[in-house]
Write an enzyme that holds these catalytic residues in place. Structure first.
Site, PDB file in Angstrom:
ATOM      1  N   ALA A 178       0.862  -1.189   0.000  1.00 45.61           N
ATOM      2  CA  ALA A 178       0.000   0.000   0.000  1.00 45.61           C
ATOM      3  C   ALA A 178       0.900   1.240   0.000  1.00 45.61           C
ATOM      4  O   ALA A 178       0.752   2.139   0.826  1.00 45.61           O
ATOM      5  CB  ALA A 178      -0.972   0.001   1.176  1.00 45.61           C
ATOM      6  N   LEU A 179       1.827   1.243  -0.934  1.00 41.62           N
ATOM      7  CA  LEU A 179       2.906   2.232  -0.918  1.00 41.62           C
ATOM      8  C   LEU A 179       2.404   3.649  -1.182  1.00 41.62           C
ATOM      9  O   LEU A 179       1.557   3.876  -2.044  1.00 41.62           O
ATOM     10  CB  LEU A 179       3.963   1.860  -1.966  1.00 41.62           C
ATOM     11  CG  LEU A 179       4.591   0.462  -1.813  1.00 41.62           C
ATOM     12  CD1 LEU A 179       5.693   0.273  -2.859  1.00 41.62           C
ATOM     13  CD2 LEU A 179       5.141   0.221  -0.418  1.00 41.62           C
ATOM     14  N   HIS A 180       2.939   4.597  -0.433  1.00 42.35           N
ATOM     15  CA  HIS A 180       2.629   6.016  -0.618  1.00 42.35           C
ATOM     16  C   HIS A 180       3.951   6.779  -0.727  1.00 42.35           C
ATOM     17  O   HIS A 180       5.034   6.158  -0.743  1.00 42.35           O
ATOM     18  CB  HIS A 180       1.754   6.535   0.529  1.00 42.35           C
ATOM     19  CG  HIS A 180       2.281   6.190   1.895  1.00 42.35           C
ATOM     20  ND1 HIS A 180       3.455   6.711   2.399  1.00 42.35           N
ATOM     21  CD2 HIS A 180       1.798   5.351   2.852  1.00 42.35           C
ATOM     22  CE1 HIS A 180       3.659   6.238   3.609  1.00 42.35           C
ATOM     23  NE2 HIS A 180       2.684   5.397   3.911  1.00 42.35           N
ATOM     24  N   GLY A 237       5.685   8.335   1.309  1.00 40.98           N
ATOM     25  CA  GLY A 237       6.642   8.055   2.392  1.00 40.98           C
ATOM     26  C   GLY A 237       7.527   6.861   2.044  1.00 40.98           C
ATOM     27  O   GLY A 237       8.743   6.890   2.243  1.00 40.98           O
ATOM     28  N   HIS A 238       6.913   5.809   1.478  1.00 44.17           N
ATOM     29  CA  HIS A 238       7.705   4.645   1.066  1.00 44.17           C
ATOM     30  C   HIS A 238       8.629   5.007  -0.102  1.00 44.17           C
ATOM     31  O   HIS A 238       9.768   4.563  -0.166  1.00 44.17           O
ATOM     32  CB  HIS A 238       6.783   3.508   0.609  1.00 44.17           C
ATOM     33  CG  HIS A 238       5.890   2.968   1.684  1.00 44.17           C
ATOM     34  ND1 HIS A 238       4.534   3.172   1.691  1.00 44.17           N
ATOM     35  CD2 HIS A 238       6.159   2.230   2.790  1.00 44.17           C
ATOM     36  CE1 HIS A 238       4.007   2.569   2.738  1.00 44.17           C
ATOM     37  NE2 HIS A 238       4.956   2.007   3.432  1.00 44.17           N
ATOM     38  N   LYS A 278       8.175   8.028  10.915  1.00 42.46           N
ATOM     39  CA  LYS A 278       6.758   8.045  11.303  1.00 42.46           C
ATOM     40  C   LYS A 278       6.485   6.983  12.379  1.00 42.46           C
ATOM     41  O   LYS A 278       5.792   7.233  13.341  1.00 42.46           O
ATOM     42  CB  LYS A 278       5.924   7.839  10.043  1.00 42.46           C
ATOM     43  CG  LYS A 278       4.619   7.152  10.216  1.00 42.46           C
ATOM     44  CD  LYS A 278       3.477   8.092  10.357  1.00 42.46           C
ATOM     45  CE  LYS A 278       2.159   7.419  10.634  1.00 42.46           C
ATOM     46  NZ  LYS A 278       2.098   5.997  10.512  1.00 42.46           N
ATOM     47  N   GLN A 296       9.166   1.900  16.383  1.00 42.87           N
ATOM     48  CA  GLN A 296       9.637   0.788  15.555  1.00 42.87           C
ATOM     49  C   GLN A 296      11.089   1.018  15.120  1.00 42.87           C
ATOM     50  O   GLN A 296      11.921   0.103  15.169  1.00 42.87           O
ATOM     51  CB  GLN A 296       8.732   0.637  14.333  1.00 42.87           C
ATOM     52  CG  GLN A 296       9.280  -0.293  13.262  1.00 42.87           C
ATOM     53  CD  GLN A 296       8.294  -0.543  12.148  1.00 42.87           C
ATOM     54  OE1 GLN A 296       7.370  -1.331  12.298  1.00 42.87           O
ATOM     55  NE2 GLN A 296       8.470   0.106  11.007  1.00 42.87           N
ATOM     56  N   MET A 334       1.920  10.766   6.275  1.00 48.62           N
ATOM     57  CA  MET A 334       1.410   9.763   5.324  1.00 48.62           C
ATOM     58  C   MET A 334       1.410   8.392   5.962  1.00 48.62           C
ATOM     59  O   MET A 334       2.350   8.019   6.661  1.00 48.62           O
ATOM     60  CB  MET A 334       2.261   9.767   4.067  1.00 48.62           C
ATOM     61  CG  MET A 334       1.996  10.995   3.262  1.00 48.62           C
ATOM     62  SD  MET A 334       2.530  10.812   1.577  1.00 48.62           S
ATOM     63  CE  MET A 334       2.257  12.492   1.022  1.00 48.62           C
ATOM     64  N   SER A 341      -0.505   4.228   5.315  1.00 46.90           N
ATOM     65  CA  SER A 341      -1.411   3.361   4.539  1.00 46.90           C
ATOM     66  C   SER A 341      -2.795   3.341   5.173  1.00 46.90           C
ATOM     67  O   SER A 341      -3.780   3.018   4.519  1.00 46.90           O
ATOM     68  CB  SER A 341      -0.866   1.934   4.501  1.00 46.90           C
ATOM     69  OG  SER A 341       0.470   1.959   4.100  1.00 46.90           O
TER      70      SER A 341
HETATM   71  O1  PAF Z   1       6.522  -0.516   9.062  1.00 47.05           O
HETATM   72  C1  PAF Z   1       6.084  -1.515   8.460  1.00 47.05           C
HETATM   73  O2  PAF Z   1       5.516  -1.431   7.362  1.00 47.05           O
HETATM   74  C2  PAF Z   1       6.259  -2.896   9.083  1.00 47.05           C
HETATM   75  O3  PAF Z   1       6.136  -2.849  10.469  1.00 47.05           O
HETATM   76  C3  PAF Z   1       7.579  -3.581   8.665  1.00 47.05           C
HETATM   77  C4  PAF Z   1       8.787  -2.821   9.158  1.00 47.05           C
HETATM   78  C5  PAF Z   1       7.651  -3.708   7.151  1.00 47.05           C
HETATM   79  C6  PAF Z   1       7.650  -4.993   9.255  1.00 47.05           C
HETATM   80  O4  PAF Z   1       6.587  -5.785   8.828  1.00 47.05           O
END
Ligand code: PAF
Length: 287
Positions: A35-37, A39-40, A153, A157, A188, A190
């Site tokens: 679901a790339l936006h 930010g990705h 964001k 994590q 941004m 998903s």
């Molecule tokens: O941030 C994410 O999209 C997920 O937590 C990751 C780092 C791809 C791990 O599944």
């Protein structure tokens, strides 16, 4: 536009990476759940700048979703994602199935303390980071990459992954990339697609409240007092607040004053059924 090589098996990914290594290329990996936006795309572009070859991964990782969280609702948009990766000049897409990642009999997980137990996301999603750390450790070893790019964001994590790579001596550099925002300041995500038009209108308030606290505290305002006012402001704007906290930017330990260490403001709040998270630096001139 160059074609992106798509692979769904670890064995093929390793063959591709081995061939790049023979050409003395460095490898950057961008782990995603699709679901790339934009930010990705920024992560892929940063990987492009820093490494010879870029591997993006798309895997909606079941082990980081609690049974109460709707894994099946997570958007899956591979065809559109592929177009974005092609435009960003990504070399390889690794998009394995669940059985490739977690074959029959899989029992190992990474056990975490430190930033993973900071009392932020972990308080509301107690099994989440074990799932994230396990999949990320696997993606690091599967791809054999030199660098890995994560968005700020998901700040907790990022801290968890950094600490894990350091603690387990994984030979990879973890790089945080500033949050990409919509024109009105909404980070941004998903999950933004689940906001109703009314909720979408309210959502940027979260960032505005963070900005206000950060600016006020940096110009001498009392941190605890501003956080207390901020918590009320979030609720009054129509959110249900999970947390609004100031923490040390490196390990997410409690921060009593902005002079103690570089700081980060972190927030999570719900609008209807959508849970939004955001964060901002307490240090001047960073995101
Ligand atoms: O941030 C994410 O999209 C997920 O937590 C990751 C780092 C791809 C791990 O599944």
């Amino acid at each position: 536009m160059a074609e992106v090589i798509i692979t769904r098996t670890v064995a093929e990914l390793r063959r591709i990476v081995k061939a790049y290594r023979k050409e003395d290329e460095t490898i950057g990996v961008v782990p995603t759940m699709g679901a790339l936006h934009d930010g990705h795309v920024a992560l892929v572009q940063e990987a492009r700048r820093r490494a010879g070859r870029v591997v993006a991964t798309i895997f909606v990782n079941p082990s980081q979703f609690a049974p109460t969280e709707d894994l099946s609702k997570y958007p899956r948009t591979e065809a559109a994602d592929l177009t974005r990766l092609r435009e960003a000049e990504c070399d390889v897409l690794f998009a394995p199935g669940v059985n490739e990642v977690y074959p029959e009999g899989f029992t190992t997980t990474v056990s975490l303390e430190g930033p993973a137990a900071a009392g932020l996301e972990d308080r509301f999603r107690p099994t989440h980071f074990a799932g994230v750390a396990t999949i990320v450790a696997k993606l690091f070893t599967m791809s054999g990459a030199d660098i890995a790019l994560f968005g700020e964001k998901d700040y907790q994590q990022l801290c968890v992954v950094r600490r894990m790579a350091r603690d387990l001596d994984l030979p990879i550099e973890v790089i945080g990339v500033p949050t990409i925002r919509e024109a009105d300041g909404l980070a941004m995500s998903s999950r933004n697609r689940f906001l109703s038009p009314k909720e979408r209108g309210l959502a940027p308030t979260l960032h505005r409240i963070l900005q206000h606290i950060s600016e006020t505290v940096r110009s001498g305002g009392d941190l605890e007092g501003e956080l207390a006012k901020g918590r009320i402001a979030v609720e009054e704007a129509g959110f249900r607040l999970d947390y609004l906290e100031a923490r040390k930017a490196d390990d997410l330990a409690p921060l009593a004053s902005p002079n103690e260490a570089p700081g980060r403001l972190l927030v999570a709040a719900r609008l209807g059924t959508t849970r939004l998270i955001d964060n901002i630096s307490l240090t001047p001139s960073s995101n």
